[in-house]
Design a protein around this motif. Structure first.
Motif, mmCIF file in Angstrom:
data_model
loop_
_atom_site.group_PDB
_atom_site.id
_atom_site.type_symbol
_atom_site.label_atom_id
_atom_site.label_comp_id
_atom_site.label_asym_id
_atom_site.label_seq_id
_atom_site.Cartn_x
_atom_site.Cartn_y
_atom_site.Cartn_z
ATOM 1 N N VAL A 167 0.838 -1.200 0.000
ATOM 2 C CA VAL A 167 0.000 0.000 0.000
ATOM 3 C C VAL A 167 0.872 1.249 0.000
ATOM 4 C CG1 VAL A 167 -1.699 1.301 1.337
ATOM 5 C CG2 VAL A 167 -1.947 -1.165 1.077
ATOM 6 N N ALA A 168 1.979 1.210 0.743
ATOM 7 C CA ALA A 168 2.895 2.353 0.751
ATOM 8 C C ALA A 168 3.408 2.643 -0.655
ATOM 9 C CB ALA A 168 4.062 2.078 1.698
ATOM 10 N N ALA A 169 3.816 1.603 -1.371
ATOM 11 C CA ALA A 169 4.318 1.782 -2.736
ATOM 12 C C ALA A 169 3.213 2.289 -3.666
ATOM 13 C CB ALA A 169 4.892 0.465 -3.253
ATOM 14 N N LEU A 170 1.999 1.773 -3.473
ATOM 15 C CA LEU A 170 0.872 2.208 -4.309
ATOM 16 C C LEU A 170 0.570 3.691 -4.084
ATOM 17 C CD1 LEU A 170 -1.441 1.503 -6.249
ATOM 18 C CD2 LEU A 170 -2.788 0.789 -4.238
ATOM 19 N N ILE A 171 0.554 4.114 -2.822
ATOM 20 C CA ILE A 171 0.294 5.526 -2.521
ATOM 21 C C ILE A 171 1.392 6.410 -3.115
ATOM 22 C CG2 ILE A 171 0.175 7.217 -0.644
ATOM 23 C CD1 ILE A 171 -1.189 5.033 1.032
ATOM 24 N N ARG A 172 2.639 5.991 -2.981
ATOM 25 C CA ARG A 172 3.756 6.765 -3.524
ATOM 26 C C ARG A 172 3.616 6.948 -5.038
ATOM 27 N NH1 ARG A 172 8.439 3.125 -3.441
ATOM 28 N NH2 ARG A 172 7.397 2.475 -5.350
ATOM 29 N N ASP A 173 3.341 5.840 -5.733
ATOM 30 C CA ASP A 173 3.278 5.914 -7.194
ATOM 31 C C ASP A 173 2.056 6.707 -7.659
ATOM 32 O OD1 ASP A 173 5.570 4.412 -7.207
ATOM 33 O OD2 ASP A 173 4.552 2.512 -7.609
ATOM 34 N N PHE A 175 0.587 9.073 -5.947
ATOM 35 C CA PHE A 175 0.854 10.469 -5.593
ATOM 36 C C PHE A 175 1.658 11.149 -6.692
ATOM 37 C CE2 PHE A 175 3.778 13.566 -3.687
ATOM 38 C CZ PHE A 175 2.877 14.448 -3.113
ATOM 39 N N ARG A 176 2.685 10.495 -7.180
ATOM 40 C CA ARG A 176 3.522 11.078 -8.226
ATOM 41 C C ARG A 176 2.758 11.209 -9.544
ATOM 42 N NH1 ARG A 176 8.908 7.521 -6.579
ATOM 43 N NH2 ARG A 176 9.560 8.873 -4.835
ATOM 44 N N ARG A 183 6.366 16.063 -7.638
ATOM 45 C CA ARG A 183 7.268 14.912 -7.734
ATOM 46 C C ARG A 183 8.643 15.190 -7.137
ATOM 47 N NH1 ARG A 183 5.635 13.348 -13.999
ATOM 48 N NH2 ARG A 183 3.508 12.621 -13.482
ATOM 49 N N HIS A 184 8.934 16.442 -6.915
ATOM 50 C CA HIS A 184 10.239 16.792 -6.334
ATOM 51 C C HIS A 184 10.286 16.512 -4.829
ATOM 52 C CE1 HIS A 184 7.661 20.251 -5.502
ATOM 53 N NE2 HIS A 184 8.486 20.565 -4.504
ATOM 54 N N VAL A 185 9.135 16.275 -4.216
ATOM 55 C CA VAL A 185 9.098 16.075 -2.764
ATOM 56 C C VAL A 185 9.677 14.692 -2.443
ATOM 57 C CG1 VAL A 185 7.639 15.955 -0.711
ATOM 58 C CG2 VAL A 185 7.082 17.559 -2.559
ATOM 59 N N PRO A 186 10.741 14.603 -1.653
ATOM 60 C CA PRO A 186 11.354 13.304 -1.346
ATOM 61 C C PRO A 186 10.423 12.405 -0.542
ATOM 62 C CG PRO A 186 12.860 15.105 -0.839
ATOM 63 C CD PRO A 186 11.518 15.727 -1.093
ATOM 64 N N TRP A 187 10.599 11.122 -0.762
ATOM 65 C CA TRP A 187 9.836 10.078 -0.074
ATOM 66 C C TRP A 187 10.817 9.317 0.815
ATOM 67 C CZ3 TRP A 187 4.583 8.929 -0.609
ATOM 68 C CH2 TRP A 187 4.157 7.718 -0.051
ATOM 69 N N PRO A 257 -7.269 6.081 -2.593
ATOM 70 C CA PRO A 257 -7.474 7.297 -3.401
ATOM 71 C C PRO A 257 -7.631 8.550 -2.551
ATOM 72 C CG PRO A 257 -8.750 5.480 -4.287
ATOM 73 C CD PRO A 257 -8.208 5.009 -2.967
ATOM 74 N N ASP A 258 -8.409 8.473 -1.476
ATOM 75 C CA ASP A 258 -8.581 9.638 -0.611
ATOM 76 C C ASP A 258 -7.263 10.021 0.056
ATOM 77 O OD1 ASP A 258 -10.213 11.643 0.696
ATOM 78 O OD2 ASP A 258 -9.990 10.461 2.530
ATOM 79 N N CYS A 259 -6.479 9.022 0.432
ATOM 80 C CA CYS A 259 -5.185 9.283 1.060
ATOM 81 C C CYS A 259 -4.262 10.033 0.103
ATOM 82 C CB CYS A 259 -4.551 7.971 1.507
ATOM 83 S SG CYS A 259 -2.979 8.175 2.353
ATOM 84 N N VAL A 260 -4.241 9.633 -1.160
ATOM 85 C CA VAL A 260 -3.395 10.297 -2.158
ATOM 86 C C VAL A 260 -3.837 11.744 -2.328
ATOM 87 C CG1 VAL A 260 -2.734 10.319 -4.592
ATOM 88 C CG2 VAL A 260 -2.819 8.151 -3.338
ATOM 89 N N ARG A 261 -5.146 11.973 -2.385
ATOM 90 C CA ARG A 261 -5.653 13.349 -2.512
ATOM 91 C C ARG A 261 -5.236 14.185 -1.304
ATOM 92 N NH1 ARG A 261 -10.502 10.376 -3.599
ATOM 93 N NH2 ARG A 261 -10.833 10.117 -5.848
#
Length: 311
Positions: A167-173, A175-176, A183-187, A257-261
């Motif tokens: 889920v962490a990887a899904l949110i990261r991808d 989000f970008r 996209r410049h914001v470090p993860w 989806p809500d988390c990414v928003r």
């Protein structure tokens, strides 16, 4: 004097549960009680937190005394509790979702010679009495260590992906993909580090993505609030005790989806120096401030004083 023996897993990775066991033992010894951490293998000591708690080993054979008190995690093989006359047993409940992990039969809870429990949160206290029949359960609140505090911030998104790596990887991808201008914001993934290192990384991170799942309390979320992070993500059920609309951009559990928003909203608020972000961060610091080591020590000492006097 009765010995209080806290059984702990020999873990090769950082564990909040084992860290809390070491804290309990140190606090009880400060109050003059003969408390020990017990690991399975000789020579093992939890390496991810500084502690003066003394350690005993189960193997090759720990000689138990009739006035000992054995404190066992909820996922210990409870059906194999030592049969020693006079030995008292307490369950240390830090997770409700692992309550059957150490049992061959879930209904064995009805037959276990255990009625007392230390519970790390209000949710766990309710669970212990309502589901497990532990009639003498007591709240032994967890605490946020003082080393978790705000430091000079970097605009970066920190997370602890251990519970939900996919889920962490899904949110990261996502989000970008959804927020190309961000996209410049470090993860920053915080994993496999000591408590001191985790505190330093949280302290310098402006945002924290909370990935709580099936939590008894969810200490990482609290530690992030104490560190002055703007928090968004999932409280994992146990975090309902502290997650409120005024202290974070919390989402429905696993509503990716809500988390990414909301993660995009959080970054935007910080970049614009939106006063709402500052108000949430201050509310989070106040929320975490209720979980003090002093409160933990006071309430834990009172529980053991009461139990030992009753016996």
């Amino acid at each position: 004097m009765a010995r209080i023996l806290y059984l702990a897993h020999d873990t090769p990775t950082p564990s909040g549960g084992v860290r809390t066991i070491y804290r309990h033992v140190s606090l009880l010894r400060r109050h003059g009680l003969d408390a020990f951490v017990v690991h399975a293998e000789p020579g093992y000591r939890y390496p991810f937190a500084t502690s003066d708690a003394p350690v005993l080993a189960q193997r090759p054979g720990l000689a138990l005394r009739r006035d000992d008190v054995l404190v066992v995690p909820e996922n210990f093989p409870l059906e194999n509790l030592p049969q020693v006359p006079g030995l008292r047993c307490v369950v240390f409940l830090q997770s409700w979702s692992l309550a059957f992990q150490g049992l061959s039969d879930p209904l064995a809870w009805e037959r276990l010679p255990v009625r007392r429990a230390l519970c790390a949160s209000e949710l766990l206290l309710e669970f212990a009495t309502d589901f497990l029949g532990l009639s003498e359960a007591r709240l032994a609140p967890d605490a946020v260590a003082p080393l978790f505090h705000p430091r000079p911030k970097k605009l970066q998104i920190a997370c602890m992906p251990r519970r939900m790596p996919e889920v962490a990887a899904l949110i990261r991808d996502l989000f970008r993909l959804r927020h190309p201008l961000l996209r410049h914001v470090p993860w920053l993934e915080i994993d496999g580090v000591s408590e001191e290192e985790a505190a330093a990384l949280l302290g310098e991170s402006a945002l924290f993505l909370c990935l709580g799942r099936l939590e008894g309390l969810g200490l990482p979320g609290l530690e992030a609030l104490a560190s002055g992070c703007l928090v968004t993500g999932f409280h994992g059920l146990g975090g309902r005790e502290y997650a409120r609309p005024d202290n974070g951009l919390w989402c429905g559990q696993e509503d990716v989806p809500d988390c990414v928003r909301k993660l995009g909203v959080a970054v935007d608020m910080l970049q614009r120096d939106d006063p709402r972000a500052g108000a949430m961060i201050e509310a989070g610091i106040r929320t975490a401030a209720a979980y003090t080591p002093e409160r933990q020590e006071r309430e834990l000492a009172a529980i053991w004083d009461s139990w030992l006097r009753e016996d």
